[in-house]
Design an enzyme around this catalytic site. Structure first.
Site, PDB file in Angstrom:
ATOM      1  N   GLY B   2       0.917  -1.142   0.000  1.00  0.00           N
ATOM      2  CA  GLY B   2       0.000   0.000   0.000  1.00  0.00           C
ATOM      3  C   GLY B   2       0.942   1.172   0.000  1.00  0.00           C
ATOM      4  O   GLY B   2       1.912   1.173   0.731  1.00  0.00           O
ATOM      5  N   THR B   3       0.715   2.115  -0.835  1.00  0.00           N
ATOM      6  CA  THR B   3       1.803   3.051  -1.105  1.00  0.00           C
ATOM      7  C   THR B   3       1.299   4.415  -1.501  1.00  0.00           C
ATOM      8  O   THR B   3       0.164   4.571  -1.942  1.00  0.00           O
ATOM      9  CB  THR B   3       2.630   2.487  -2.287  1.00  0.00           C
ATOM     10  OG1 THR B   3       3.284   1.326  -1.837  1.00  0.00           O
ATOM     11  CG2 THR B   3       3.653   3.457  -2.810  1.00  0.00           C
ATOM     12  N   SER B   4       2.186   5.399  -1.350  1.00  0.00           N
ATOM     13  CA  SER B   4       1.990   6.688  -2.028  1.00  0.00           C
ATOM     14  C   SER B   4       3.268   6.970  -2.786  1.00  0.00           C
ATOM     15  O   SER B   4       4.335   7.091  -2.180  1.00  0.00           O
ATOM     16  CB  SER B   4       1.756   7.794  -1.001  1.00  0.00           C
ATOM     17  OG  SER B   4       0.726   7.440  -0.127  1.00  0.00           O
ATOM     18  N   GLY B 133      -2.393   5.577  -1.642  1.00  0.00           N
ATOM     19  CA  GLY B 133      -2.431   6.923  -1.051  1.00  0.00           C
ATOM     20  C   GLY B 133      -2.672   8.023  -2.044  1.00  0.00           C
ATOM     21  O   GLY B 133      -3.094   9.127  -1.676  1.00  0.00           O
TER      22      GLY B 133
END
Lengths: 269, 210
Positions: B2-4, B133
């Site tokens: 899960g990332t930005s 994100g």
């Protein structure tokens, strides 16, 4: 067979999906509950593991070894399916032994890490091996976590297994950069102990392995946490006369021939 | 992952920025991960999606581009690298979950950013973002992004955008890593979690060990 598109071949995945659609149940892997941990300290790496191996809710081995030898300067703690771990660590260990002879150099920890991750990715997570890989090579101490699907992380301290959250709690509270050897060993032992006490899948004793540039200290059963209160004597010594003789019958063997045999050479051709 | 992740071109090059959280379910497996991976000297990639899939793709691309770089000399074009990444993602789309942003600098096209989405679509844009994100900062980026910012403005924009993404997205957090690629070379920067100013309503972050 499959189209050579950038090195991947997922034909077997398609086959497995087709079989599953036809109603076949894929086999479930048996997992070992475990607490494994590692940290980098001033002079090297300290690895730790519990020693309980479980199959379902029964303890299969009360004192198994979870810190596997990879090379003289690299060890790996393993969590997951016991058979997968044993085979994949032995495979990489063998490959690195050959690699060492081919290159004439001490193996690097990243080499072991790359071999593991490429193998595990190829099997798309079906090889249930989660590892904390630690070692000391020409570039200094290294610590990696390797997940069953093939992803890796490089960290100063790491934990894996069902007891990983318990061990990580200890690390997050007490870890500092550049610990000295007794502090580092005490912290890893504490982290494993936390898993042993609070996780049902982990138990028995604590193994430690300290790797520095000067060599390896494999401290099997560094802490005995669940020692037996009674130890059985082997072989069992019963003095003659312990058992009451109820009936006695003596047979003398007649007609038994003893032949001095001439050993025949084994046929080697 | 899960990332930005965000990448943008500015006057003179590109800046890539990412958070540092890798989660497995609700557990944070690595709170200080590095999602900015070099593919060759002048091209880097931002990884989002499955960590194992993106690491494997990056490994293969590094391998092939290293051979290509040996033939081409130092300047491999960003488009070539992006195309190779796309081929891997597109040809194996049924078995992968990988969203990558490839960004770099070459002397022919200057700073370039290519976003490669799940199915293998490549889009060349001056600004790209991806990961869970990124959905929370659409409004912010819409308002504050300008074309051809200076390096300092671009850096400020990226860190601010990541800051908001990390606040609102549970799967993003930790620290902010950035890589700036220009004709002069590559520069890595790191902003510790405790140094990121809290957004409205948040308590100030405390220094965590290491």
């Amino acid at each position: 067979m499959g189209s050579n598109a950038g090195g991947f071949d997922f034909d077997l995945c398609k086959r497995n999906a087709m079989l599953e659609n036809k109603g076949m149940t894929l086999p479930k892997a048996w997992k070992t509950g475990t607490t494994i941990a590692g940290l980098i300290y001033k002079d090297g790496v300290v690895l730790g593991a519990d020693t309980r191996s479980t199959s379902g809710n029964t303890v299969a081995d009360k004192n198994c070894t979870k810190i596997h030898f990879i090379t003289s300067n690299i060890y790996a703690c393993g969590a997951g399916t016991a058979a997968d771990l044993e085979h994949v660590t032995e495979m990489v260990s063998g490959q690195l032994a050959l690699h060492r002879y081919a290159t004439g150099r001490q193996a690097r920890v990243i080499t072991a890490m790359t071999m593991f991750k490429q193998h595990l990715f190829k099997y798309q997570g079906h090889v249930g091996a989660a590892l904390v890989l630690g070692g000391y090579d020409l570039n200094g101490p290294h610590l990696f976590t390797i997940y069953p699907h093939g992803s890796t992380d490089s960290l100063p301290f790491a934990t894996m297994g069902s007891g990983s959250v318990n061990a990580m709690a200890m690390f997050e509270a007490y870890y500092k950069d550049d610990l000295d050897r007794p502090e580092a060993m005490a912290l890893v032992a504490r982290a494993i102990r936390s898993g042993v006490m609070n996780d049902l899948g982990s138990g028995s004793n604590v193994d430690l392995c300290v790797i520095t540039k000067d060599g390896v200290d494999y401290l099997r059963n560094y802490e005995y946490l669940q020692a037996k209160t009674y130890t059985r004597q082997f072989p069992v010594k019963y003095p003659p006369g312990t058992a009451t003789i109820v009936k006695q019958r003596v047979l003398s063997l007649k007609g038994v021939e003893v032949i001095e045999g001439v050993a025949e050479e084994m046929d080697v051709s | 992952l899960g990332t930005s992740i965000i990448a943008l071109t500015f006057d003179g090059g590109v800046i890539l920025g990412a958070d540092s959280r890798t989660s497995t379910g609700n557990y944070i497996a690595n709170r200080a991960s590095d999602k900015i991976t070099p593919l060759c000297d002048n091209v880097y990639t931002l990884r989002s999606g499955s960590a194992s899939d993106t690491q494997a793709i990056a490994g293969y691309v590094q391998h092939f581009i290293a051979q290509h770089q040996a033939e081409e000399g130092d300047q491999v074009t960003v488009k070539t690298v992006a195309n190779l990444v796309k081929m891997m993602a597109y040809n194996n789309k049924d078995f992968m979950q990988a969203g990558l942003i490839v960004a770099g600098f070459d002397k022919h096209g200057g700073g370039q950013v290519y976003s490669i989405s799940l199915g293998g679509t490549v889009t060349a844009t001056p600004f790209a973002m991806s990961g869970s994100g990124s959905t929370y900062i659409n409004g912010f980026c819409d308002k504050y992004w300008r074309e051809n910012m200076s390096e300092q403005d671009a850096m400020e924009f990226i860190t601010r955008a990541l800051r908001y993404a990390m606040t609102w997205d549970a799967s993003s957090g930790g620290c902010i890593r950035t890589v700036t690629i220009t004709a002069a070379g590559v520069k890595r920067q790191f902003i510790q979690g405790s140094q990121i100013p809290p957004t409205y309503g948040e308590l100030p972050r405390q220094q965590v060990v290491a």
